[in-house]
Design a protein around this motif. Structure first.
Motif, short mmCIF file in Angstrom:
data_model
loop_
_atom_site.label_atom_id
_atom_site.label_comp_id
_atom_site.label_asym_id
_atom_site.label_seq_id
_atom_site.Cartn_x
_atom_site.Cartn_y
_atom_site.Cartn_z
N LYS A 175 0.88 -1.18 0.00
CA LYS A 175 0.00 0.00 0.00
C LYS A 175 0.91 1.23 0.00
CE LYS A 175 -1.74 3.03 1.92
NZ LYS A 175 -1.48 4.43 1.49
N GLU A 178 -0.37 7.58 -1.14
CA GLU A 178 -1.32 8.08 -2.13
C GLU A 178 -0.86 9.41 -2.74
OE1 GLU A 178 -1.49 7.80 1.10
OE2 GLU A 178 -3.16 8.89 2.01
N ARG A 179 0.24 9.98 -2.17
CA ARG A 179 0.69 11.28 -2.69
C ARG A 179 1.57 11.13 -3.93
NH1 ARG A 179 2.49 14.26 2.78
NH2 ARG A 179 1.91 12.39 3.92
N SER A 228 5.17 8.24 9.57
CA SER A 228 5.31 9.11 10.73
C SER A 228 5.04 8.34 12.03
CB SER A 228 4.33 10.28 10.60
OG SER A 228 3.01 9.78 10.55
N GLU A 385 9.30 16.91 14.50
CA GLU A 385 9.83 16.65 13.15
C GLU A 385 9.19 17.65 12.19
OE1 GLU A 385 8.60 12.99 11.12
OE2 GLU A 385 10.66 12.77 10.44
P1 NAD Z 1 2.47 9.10 6.97
O1 NAD Z 1 2.58 8.48 8.31
O2 NAD Z 1 1.55 10.23 6.80
O3 NAD Z 1 2.00 8.01 5.88
C1 NAD Z 1 2.66 6.77 5.75
C2 NAD Z 1 1.66 5.75 5.23
O4 NAD Z 1 0.61 5.60 6.19
C3 NAD Z 1 1.01 6.15 3.91
O5 NAD Z 1 0.93 5.00 3.08
C4 NAD Z 1 -0.37 6.62 4.34
O6 NAD Z 1 -1.35 6.39 3.36
C5 NAD Z 1 -0.66 5.81 5.58
N1 NAD Z 1 -1.50 6.52 6.53
C6 NAD Z 1 -1.55 7.86 6.76
N2 NAD Z 1 -2.46 8.16 7.71
C7 NAD Z 1 -3.00 6.98 8.10
C8 NAD Z 1 -3.99 6.63 9.06
N3 NAD Z 1 -4.61 7.56 9.81
N4 NAD Z 1 -4.31 5.34 9.21
C9 NAD Z 1 -3.70 4.40 8.47
N5 NAD Z 1 -2.75 4.67 7.53
C10 NAD Z 1 -2.40 5.94 7.36
O7 NAD Z 1 3.96 9.49 6.52
P2 NAD Z 1 4.41 10.32 5.25
O8 NAD Z 1 4.06 11.75 5.44
O9 NAD Z 1 3.99 9.64 3.99
O10 NAD Z 1 5.99 10.15 5.34
C11 NAD Z 1 6.81 10.98 6.11
C12 NAD Z 1 7.08 10.36 7.46
O11 NAD Z 1 7.69 9.08 7.30
C13 NAD Z 1 8.07 11.17 8.28
O12 NAD Z 1 7.64 11.17 9.61
C14 NAD Z 1 9.36 10.39 8.16
O13 NAD Z 1 10.28 10.57 9.21
C15 NAD Z 1 8.86 9.01 8.10
N6 NAD Z 1 9.83 8.11 7.50
C16 NAD Z 1 10.47 7.26 8.32
C17 NAD Z 1 11.43 6.41 7.80
C18 NAD Z 1 12.15 5.47 8.69
O14 NAD Z 1 12.79 4.58 8.17
N7 NAD Z 1 12.09 5.60 10.00
C19 NAD Z 1 11.70 6.43 6.42
C20 NAD Z 1 11.00 7.30 5.62
C21 NAD Z 1 10.05 8.15 6.16
#
Ligand code: NAD
Length: 501
Positions: A175, A178-179, A228, A385
């Motif tokens: 999955k 979506e962005r 996140s 962050e």
């Molecule tokens: P995000 O948490 O918003 O989204 C990640 C995924 O979760 C996406 O596929 C999204 O569709 C899904 N998602 C979002 N909200 C949800 C919800 N309420 N319920 C279920 N699924 C949901 O993260 P993002 O903005 O796409 O990515 C940036 C974040 O990812 C930053 O915090 C960054 O530090 C982190 N990140 C961490 C690592 C790592 O290895 N630790 C690597 C890359 C990015």
């Protein structure tokens, strides 16, 4: 009805473009919606799980070497299609093309590592653990596994997950974010071309509805997540509650310590890339410099200001650009809001990137580099962050003070120290409460044959992503103990617990 091209799903080896919910995918350099991505409903995700479940028995029993060959073929295809994939990344994420190439290359290295799965899956064998008894452990595939990935590495992070999962004999539901879903889907199509049987890898685009289906369906045995921290914690809690194995990698706030003896010009060059590369949208980015001593802070700031002045912000497709736009309008507003907040909190804004205009891209989500001095723990710009091109300098007096700050922070993804002092570096690497540590290396992202993961609230779960930990995450150990009694010899009954005494 929108006339924009539709990004659908890949289920059972076929493109699926039915469904009622969809959302726009923007080009962040222009601010224009250029595609629509379908958001899978529960039934669509269940269809993907059913396909994966059906493909599992044959795939699990496919010789590991044959599974690995698919990874070898995929590596070749990814190299052949690198330009096409990186253009897709830049068009939706915004990062400059050379950075997209870097992410893809790191992803390819994970595919390469997955092609060693036959070697990595070898079990452990002991002969004569008892009279004529042999024992061995083997690592069996789990079944249907799933991955949920973030926007910031649409090619690399999915490739951390599914190549090793399928090379170990699992089937997979991915999955993506979506962005920026297009490059992720294209890579899955290439996997089919590489010889992956239909149903082994399925891609469902979507949002919370799709994720929640994966978290609750009992047929899904393990979930990998990167994103996140609040969502990582939710995924971990919900997934575990439903009996799944879960690894959930979260957010970060990585500190770079600069010691008084550091090679400052080198440190400044390293910090520039680590803070502003990919517009700061990396979980291993450096948003905080902890300078030991005021003289160090002053020298680092002078260097950073000079280098920032030379930077070019613009479209990721423009070869002159060092930094592209932020990913979406809401994210742009959020990052800009942090800069406003930093000023209000009393940090000193030395370089203000707000209000930058890129000719020909007036509606793009551009924020030029921002540099703060006198950032202090307790300020929001220190604690949270930001995930943008905002670098803060914190002034401390000693290495221990710097380390205490890092240890007290809720995140523990990455950190680094710039020094020429081996003793200080060793003390730092030995004691700091962070999962990935660099010495004069600003982005200590482990290579594909080491595993990646933070500490504290940067990772929920026990096993890190990719590398050797991925083999353990995507398999379960079975230990078999076997005796073939000699012909005609019957064992007597034994009531005591068997041992080697
Ligand atoms: P995000 O948490 O918003 O989204 C990640 C995924 O979760 C996406 O596929 C999204 O569709 C899904 N998602 C979002 N909200 C949800 C919800 N309420 N319920 C279920 N699924 C949901 O993260 P993002 O903005 O796409 O990515 C940036 C974040 O990812 C930053 O915090 C960054 O530090 C982190 N990140 C961490 C690592 C790592 O290895 N630790 C690597 C890359 C990015």
């Amino acid at each position: 009805m929108s006339s924009l091209p539709l990004v659908g799903h890949l289920i059972g080896g076929k493109s699926v473009t039915t469904g009622s919910r969809a959302q726009d995918v923007f080009n962040p350099a222009t601010g224009k919606a250029e595609k629509r991505v379908l958001l899978a409903d529960k039934a669509t995700v269940e269809q993907a799980i059913t396909n994966a479940q059906a493909a599992f028995p044959a795939w699990r029993n496919t010789p590991p070497l044959k599974r690995a060959r698919v990874m070898g073929n995929l590596k070749v295809l990814l190299e052949k299609h690198a330009d096409e994939i990186c253009h897709m990344i830049t068009a939706e994420h915004g990062k400059v093309l050379s950075d997209a190439m870097g992410e893809l290359q790191r992803g390819i290295e994970n595919v390469e590592y997955a092609s060693y799965a036959p070697e990595l899956l070898k079990g452990e064998h002991s002969k004569n653990v008892g009279p004529a008894i042999d024992s061995w452990s083997e690592f069996q595939a789990l079944g249907v596994t799933a991955g949920i990935t973030p926007f910031n590495f649409p090619a690399m992070v999915p490739l951390w997950m599914w190549p090793m999962a399928v090379a170990c004999g699992n089937c997979f539901i991915l999955k993506p974010s979506e962005r920026d879903p297009t490059s992720t889907l294209r890579i899955a199509e290439l996997a089919l071309e590489a010889g992956l049987p239909p149903g082994v890898l399925n891609v469902v685009n979507g949002d919370k509805e799709a994720v929640d289906t994966l978290l609750t369906d009992p047929r899904v045995k393990a979930v990998s997540f990167v994103g996140s921290t609040p969502i990582a914690e939710y995924i971990y809690t919900e997934g575990c509650k439903h009996g799944k194995r879960v690894q959930a990698l979260g957010g970060a706030k990585n500190h770079a310590v600069v010691m008084p003896d550091a090679d400052v010009p080198n440190a400044v060059n390293a910090l520039m890339g680590a803070a502003f590369g990919s517009c700061g949208e990396r979980c291993m980015a450096i948003p905080l410099v902890v300078a030991v001593g005021d003289a160090t802070a002053d020298a680092v700031i002078a260097g950073l200001k000079a280098e920032i002045a030379k930077m070019t912000v613009g479209s990721g497709f423009d070869a002159k650009s060092d930094m592209g736009p932020l990913v979406t309008k809401p994210h742009f507003e959020k990052v800009k809001g942090y800069v406003d907040q930093g000023v209000a909190e009393g940090a000193t804004l030395l370089v203000d990137g707000r209000g930058v205009k890129v000719a020909g891209h007036e509606d793009g989500y551009f924020l030029a580099p921002c540099l703060f001095d006198n950032v202090k723990p307790g300020m929001k710009i220190y604690q949270e962050e930001i995930f943008g091109p905002v670098l803060g300098v914190v002034r401390v007096k000693t290495l221990q003070e710097a380390m205490d700050l890092i240890d007290a922070h809720e995140y523990g993804n990455g950190t680094c120290i710039f020094t020429r002092d081996g003793e200080a570096a060793r003390y730092f690497t030995d004691n700091i409460l962070v999962g990935m540590v660099g010495v004069n290396v600003p982005l200590p992202v482990p290579v594909a044959y080491h595993s990646f993961g933070g500490w504290k609230r940067s990772l929920f779960g026990d096993l890190h992503a990719y590398g050797p930990d991925a083999v353990r995450f995507y398999t379960k150990r079975k230990t078999i103990t076997q005796r073939w009694p000699s012909a005609g010899v019957r064992e007597g009954t034994v009531f005591s617990f068997p041992s080697s005494k």
